[in-house]
Design an enzyme around this catalytic site. Structure first.
Site, short mmCIF file in Angstrom:
data_model
loop_
_atom_site.label_atom_id
_atom_site.label_comp_id
_atom_site.label_asym_id
_atom_site.label_seq_id
_atom_site.Cartn_x
_atom_site.Cartn_y
_atom_site.Cartn_z
N HIS A 57 0.82 -1.20 0.00
CA HIS A 57 0.00 0.00 0.00
C HIS A 57 0.86 1.26 0.00
CE1 HIS A 57 -3.68 -2.35 1.63
NE2 HIS A 57 -3.65 -2.30 0.32
N GLU A 142 -5.60 -8.17 3.64
CA GLU A 142 -5.05 -9.28 4.43
C GLU A 142 -6.17 -10.06 5.11
OE1 GLU A 142 -1.91 -8.39 7.34
OE2 GLU A 142 -2.50 -10.21 8.41
N THR A 181 -1.77 -9.12 10.90
CA THR A 181 -0.37 -8.90 11.31
C THR A 181 -0.05 -7.43 11.60
OG1 THR A 181 0.24 -8.63 8.99
CG2 THR A 181 0.52 -10.84 9.94
N CYS A 211 3.16 -8.72 13.43
CA CYS A 211 4.52 -9.03 12.97
C CYS A 211 5.55 -8.13 13.66
CB CYS A 211 4.60 -8.89 11.46
SG CYS A 211 4.65 -7.20 10.91
N SER A 240 -2.61 -0.26 6.82
CA SER A 240 -3.04 -0.49 8.21
C SER A 240 -1.94 -0.13 9.20
CB SER A 240 -3.45 -1.96 8.37
OG SER A 240 -3.70 -2.26 9.70
N ASN A 241 -0.72 -0.61 8.95
CA ASN A 241 0.33 -0.38 9.94
C ASN A 241 0.67 1.10 10.06
OD1 ASN A 241 3.34 0.10 8.85
ND2 ASN A 241 2.19 -1.05 7.32
#
Ligand code: SF4
Length: 324
Positions: A57, A142, A181, A211, A240-241
């Site tokens: 992304h 995901e 994750t 993760c 997302s992260n």
């Protein structure tokens, strides 16, 4: 305003700005591998190479690969017969490789090995007769990929503690849980705790599914945010992260902004700001960090300091067919 030490550059004319740069930041091993798979496939087979969904992304990464001949599609029916196709780092439902095989497409799976690990855990939990509660964000690729490893009625998605309260299960049900994750470490701990309170029999994964890259980047933001007046996170709104990094800073009381490129910075944000914390999500390349530093340097005399909270040396193997 934070001004922990005097900035020598203030003497040069522009007002000073202290920049606290988080480490680790930016590309993780799964993103590195996914991009390399597309690049190697292009070198080996020539353009076009089709990529199902944004490989990672990040608009800059996607545009750079497009220039090299990658063609991004959302579904396999957009891929012509006989073409080479790469599946994105987020993972795909089982039906996707099946469909690629049925159509005899040549495909490379760039699913991050840490996402594949969650897929295998899901299979094992189903073999044990457990119903899986999956903690994740609805609609994220995901989540679609992981939920697509099992039948529809074998996995239930929860996004919050409130969702846990609404689950239609009791203590008599055999349950397990898994997670996306790239979640917030703190939010996930709360949801897991709510699950364990309500279902003491629930079984979790052996090791946490969030993760190393996600946890390390959140930890690094916890280090830069308290001393910053503003935190800038380089990342995409659908990453997302990256969005979680903004939340981590805000929870520590520091305003934070998600930006995709340096040009997104509004100079008005710098008013009254003496220290900026800077980080990048796992799909944002270092070149974008340098671009932001250069941009800030147009308005202020920047003094950089890197605050490191962990070392990373993870490398994932490439698919055999793409190794010389
Ligand atoms: Fe893999 Fe984590 Fe990177 Fe996602 S963020 S690609 S799970 S290492």
């Amino acid at each position: 305003m934070n001004a922990p030490f005097p900035l020598s550059s203030e003497a040069e004319g522009k007002p000073g700005l202290q920049l606290l740069i988080a480490a680790p930041r930016g590309f993780c091993a799964g993103v590195d591998r996914a991009i390399e798979i597309v690049e190697r496939a292009l070198e080996r087979y020539g353009a076009p190479v089709y990529v199902r969904h944004e490989i990672v992304h990040n608009r800059y990464v996607v545009e750079t690969l497009k220039e090299k001949g990658a063609v991004f599609v959302e579904e396999l029916d957009e891929v012509p017969d006989g073409a080479h196709v790469v599946f994105s780092a987020h993972g795909v439902p089982k039906a996707v490789p099946k469909e690629a095989e049925r159509r005899e497409l040549s495909y490379f799976d760039a699913t991050c090995p840490l996402v594949s690990k969650v897929h295998r855990q899901a299979e094992r939990q189903i073999e044990k007769g457990q119903h899986i509660i999956f903690i994740g964000h609805a609609g994220h690729p995901e989540v679609i990929g992981t939920m697509g490893q099992v039948e529809d009625d074998q996995m239930t998605l929860v996004e919050s503690v409130e969702d846990v309260a609404r689950l239609p299960f009791g203590r008599e049900h055999s349950l397990s849980y898994l997670t996306q994750t790239t979640l917030s470490v703190d939010d996930t701990a709360e949801i897991v705790s709510a699950l364990e309170d309500r279902f003491p029999q629930i079984v979790g994964p052996k090791a946490e599914d969030i993760c190393y890259a996600t946890s390390n980047r959140q930890m690094a933001v916890k280090k830069i945010a308290p001393g910053s007046d503003l935190v800038l996170v380089i990342g995409a709104p659908n990453s997302s992260n990256s969005v979680r990094l903004v939340e981590v800073a805000e929870r520590l009381g520091t305003p934070a902004r998600l930006i995709q490129r340096a040009e997104d910075i509004d100079p008005a944000w710098l008013e009254g700001v003496g220290t900026i914390g800077l980080t990048a999500g796992a799909s944002a390349p270092e070149t974008l960090v340098r671009e932001v530093v250069a941009r800030l340097g147009q308005w202020r005399s920047v003094e950089e300091r890197t605050l490191s909270s962990a070392e990373e040396n993870m490398v994932f193997k490439l698919p055999r067919e793409l190794v010389d």
